[in-house]
Design a protein around this motif. Structure first.
Motif, PDB file in Angstrom:
ATOM      1  N   ASP A  67       0.812  -1.219   0.000  1.00 34.19           N
ATOM      2  CA  ASP A  67       0.000   0.000   0.000  1.00 34.19           C
ATOM      3  C   ASP A  67       0.845   1.269   0.000  1.00 34.19           C
ATOM      4  O   ASP A  67       0.497   2.252  -0.662  1.00 34.19           O
ATOM      5  CB  ASP A  67      -0.970  -0.006   1.180  1.00 34.19           C
ATOM      6  N   ASN A  68       1.958   1.264   0.730  1.00 35.38           N
ATOM      7  CA  ASN A  68       2.803   2.458   0.739  1.00 35.38           C
ATOM      8  C   ASN A  68       3.445   2.699  -0.620  1.00 35.38           C
ATOM      9  O   ASN A  68       3.486   3.836  -1.089  1.00 35.38           O
ATOM     10  CB  ASN A  68       3.857   2.370   1.848  1.00 35.38           C
ATOM     11  N   LEU A  69       3.925   1.645  -1.262  1.00 32.18           N
ATOM     12  CA  LEU A  69       4.504   1.825  -2.593  1.00 32.18           C
ATOM     13  C   LEU A  69       3.438   2.264  -3.593  1.00 32.18           C
ATOM     14  O   LEU A  69       3.698   3.114  -4.448  1.00 32.18           O
ATOM     15  CB  LEU A  69       5.196   0.545  -3.052  1.00 32.18           C
ATOM     16  N   ALA A  70       2.240   1.716  -3.466  1.00 31.65           N
ATOM     17  CA  ALA A  70       1.163   2.098  -4.386  1.00 31.65           C
ATOM     18  C   ALA A  70       0.771   3.557  -4.212  1.00 31.65           C
ATOM     19  O   ALA A  70       0.607   4.287  -5.196  1.00 31.65           O
ATOM     20  CB  ALA A  70      -0.048   1.190  -4.168  1.00 31.65           C
ATOM     21  N   ILE A  71       0.624   3.995  -2.986  1.00 31.01           N
ATOM     22  CA  ILE A  71       0.195   5.377  -2.750  1.00 31.01           C
ATOM     23  C   ILE A  71       1.271   6.368  -3.189  1.00 31.01           C
ATOM     24  O   ILE A  71       0.965   7.460  -3.654  1.00 31.01           O
ATOM     25  CB  ILE A  71      -0.223   5.595  -1.280  1.00 31.01           C
ATOM     26  N   ARG A  72       2.525   5.980  -3.072  1.00 31.00           N
ATOM     27  CA  ARG A  72       3.620   6.873  -3.478  1.00 31.00           C
ATOM     28  C   ARG A  72       3.780   6.967  -4.984  1.00 31.00           C
ATOM     29  O   ARG A  72       4.382   7.918  -5.489  1.00 31.00           O
ATOM     30  CB  ARG A  72       4.944   6.380  -2.889  1.00 31.00           C
ATOM     31  N   SER A  73       3.267   5.982  -5.719  1.00 32.52           N
ATOM     32  CA  SER A  73       3.474   5.975  -7.164  1.00 32.52           C
ATOM     33  C   SER A  73       2.202   6.191  -7.979  1.00 32.52           C
ATOM     34  O   SER A  73       2.275   6.276  -9.198  1.00 32.52           O
ATOM     35  CB  SER A  73       4.131   4.654  -7.577  1.00 32.52           C
ATOM     36  N   GLU A  74       1.063   6.285  -7.337  1.00 30.53           N
ATOM     37  CA  GLU A  74      -0.209   6.494  -8.047  1.00 30.53           C
ATOM     38  C   GLU A  74      -0.168   7.847  -8.768  1.00 30.53           C
ATOM     39  O   GLU A  74      -0.054   8.896  -8.125  1.00 30.53           O
ATOM     40  CB  GLU A  74      -1.368   6.446  -7.057  1.00 30.53           C
ATOM     41  N   PRO A  75      -0.257   7.865 -10.102  1.00 26.54           N
ATOM     42  CA  PRO A  75      -0.146   9.128 -10.841  1.00 26.54           C
ATOM     43  C   PRO A  75      -1.140  10.201 -10.389  1.00 26.54           C
ATOM     44  O   PRO A  75      -0.775  11.370 -10.259  1.00 26.54           O
ATOM     45  CB  PRO A  75      -0.401   8.717 -12.297  1.00 26.54           C
ATOM     46  N   ASP A  76      -2.384   9.817 -10.155  1.00 26.83           N
ATOM     47  CA  ASP A  76      -3.365  10.807  -9.712  1.00 26.83           C
ATOM     48  C   ASP A  76      -2.997  11.386  -8.357  1.00 26.83           C
ATOM     49  O   ASP A  76      -3.179  12.580  -8.109  1.00 26.83           O
ATOM     50  CB  ASP A  76      -4.769  10.191  -9.635  1.00 26.83           C
ATOM     51  N   TYR A  77      -2.494  10.550  -7.471  1.00 23.64           N
ATOM     52  CA  TYR A  77      -2.106  11.022  -6.132  1.00 23.64           C
ATOM     53  C   TYR A  77      -0.942  12.003  -6.220  1.00 23.64           C
ATOM     54  O   TYR A  77      -0.869  12.960  -5.463  1.00 23.64           O
ATOM     55  CB  TYR A  77      -1.723   9.848  -5.238  1.00 23.64           C
ATOM     56  N   LEU A  78      -0.014  11.751  -7.149  1.00 22.56           N
ATOM     57  CA  LEU A  78       1.138  12.635  -7.304  1.00 22.56           C
ATOM     58  C   LEU A  78       0.696  14.039  -7.699  1.00 22.56           C
ATOM     59  O   LEU A  78       1.344  15.019  -7.330  1.00 22.56           O
ATOM     60  CB  LEU A  78       2.116  12.071  -8.336  1.00 22.56           C
ATOM     61  N   GLN A  79      -0.406  14.144  -8.417  1.00 25.29           N
ATOM     62  CA  GLN A  79      -0.923  15.450  -8.832  1.00 25.29           C
ATOM     63  C   GLN A  79      -1.841  16.073  -7.785  1.00 25.29           C
ATOM     64  O   GLN A  79      -1.853  17.284  -7.620  1.00 25.29           O
ATOM     65  CB  GLN A  79      -1.682  15.317 -10.151  1.00 25.29           C
ATOM     66  N   LEU A  80      -2.608  15.249  -7.086  1.00 25.11           N
ATOM     67  CA  LEU A  80      -3.623  15.761  -6.172  1.00 25.11           C
ATOM     68  C   LEU A  80      -3.125  16.093  -4.768  1.00 25.11           C
ATOM     69  O   LEU A  80      -3.666  16.992  -4.115  1.00 25.11           O
ATOM     70  CB  LEU A  80      -4.764  14.741  -6.029  1.00 25.11           C
ATOM     71  N   TYR A  81      -2.123  15.354  -4.279  1.00 25.08           N
ATOM     72  CA  TYR A  81      -1.761  15.427  -2.869  1.00 25.08           C
ATOM     73  C   TYR A  81      -0.315  15.847  -2.657  1.00 25.08           C
ATOM     74  O   TYR A  81       0.529  15.673  -3.532  1.00 25.08           O
ATOM     75  CB  TYR A  81      -1.980  14.065  -2.199  1.00 25.08           C
ATOM     76  N   ALA A  82      -0.050  16.335  -1.452  1.00 26.38           N
ATOM     77  CA  ALA A  82       1.327  16.583  -1.036  1.00 26.38           C
ATOM     78  C   ALA A  82       2.064  15.240  -1.018  1.00 26.38           C
ATOM     79  O   ALA A  82       1.434  14.183  -0.910  1.00 26.38           O
ATOM     80  CB  ALA A  82       1.336  17.235   0.348  1.00 26.38           C
ATOM     81  N   PRO A  83       3.385  15.250  -1.102  1.00 29.88           N
ATOM     82  CA  PRO A  83       4.147  13.985  -1.141  1.00 29.88           C
ATOM     83  C   PRO A  83       3.923  13.103   0.092  1.00 29.88           C
ATOM     84  O   PRO A  83       3.668  13.593   1.190  1.00 29.88           O
ATOM     85  CB  PRO A  83       5.598  14.450  -1.213  1.00 29.88           C
ATOM     86  N   PHE A  84       4.053  11.808  -0.133  1.00 32.17           N
ATOM     87  CA  PHE A  84       3.903  10.811   0.925  1.00 32.17           C
ATOM     88  C   PHE A  84       5.230  10.148   1.286  1.00 32.17           C
ATOM     89  O   PHE A  84       5.259   9.223   2.089  1.00 32.17           O
ATOM     90  CB  PHE A  84       2.928   9.708   0.486  1.00 32.17           C
TER      91      PHE A  84
END
Length: 143
Positions: A67-84
């Motif tokens: 889950d941590n690797l997925a959340i850090r690499s999800e393209p939409d998350y990279l645009q929507l959220y501050a870094p994880f």
């Protein structure tokens, strides 16, 4: 220690076998961050914790990596959220919030992250306090 605490808080709970040391080391290697001592210690006694609703209040070592690797690499998350990158997500609830360790000026703390707003609120300073709150107050994390 952790099995006893969880047993007191949730006597009918079933705890899985511990994660082995190699798997705990793999979590740290894959995430590029050291696990907080208390989280590594808990995983060394039980590989995850579920509440009476079935929520994974502490994820297994395998899920920590996935889950941590997925959340850090999800393209939409990279645009929507501050870094994880400096966070280690380790648990969730059925209401949507996820919980992560972050490093603060005074040491690691646990934040609740709201995926709808990207709000990251420090809620407790220790895993013990987190577990007590999970099993006694349920999902009231933003009060």
């Amino acid at each position: 220690m952790w099995r006893e605490l969880i047993g007191e808080l949730y006597p009918e709970g079933q705890l899985p076998a511990p994660a082995d040391e190699a798997m705990i080391a793999e979590v740290e290697r894959e995430l590029g961050l050291p696990l907080p001592f208390e989280l590594a210690s808990l995983l060394g006694e039980t590989d995850g914790v579920r509440n009476h609703y079935g929520d994974a209040v502490v994820w297994s070592a395998e899920r920590l990596v996935e889950d941590n690797l997925a959340i850090r690499s999800e393209p939409d998350y990279l645009q929507l959220y501050a870094p994880f990158d400096e966070m280690i997500f380790f648990g969730d609830s059925d209401m949507g919030p996820q919980f992560a360790y972050v490093h603060t000026d005074y040491g690691p703390g646990i934040v609740v992250w709201d995926h709808e707003t990207d709000r990251r609120q420090l809620v407790v300073a220790s895993l013990r306090d987190y577990l007590i709150r999970c099993f006694t107050q349920g999902n009231a994390w933003f009060t």
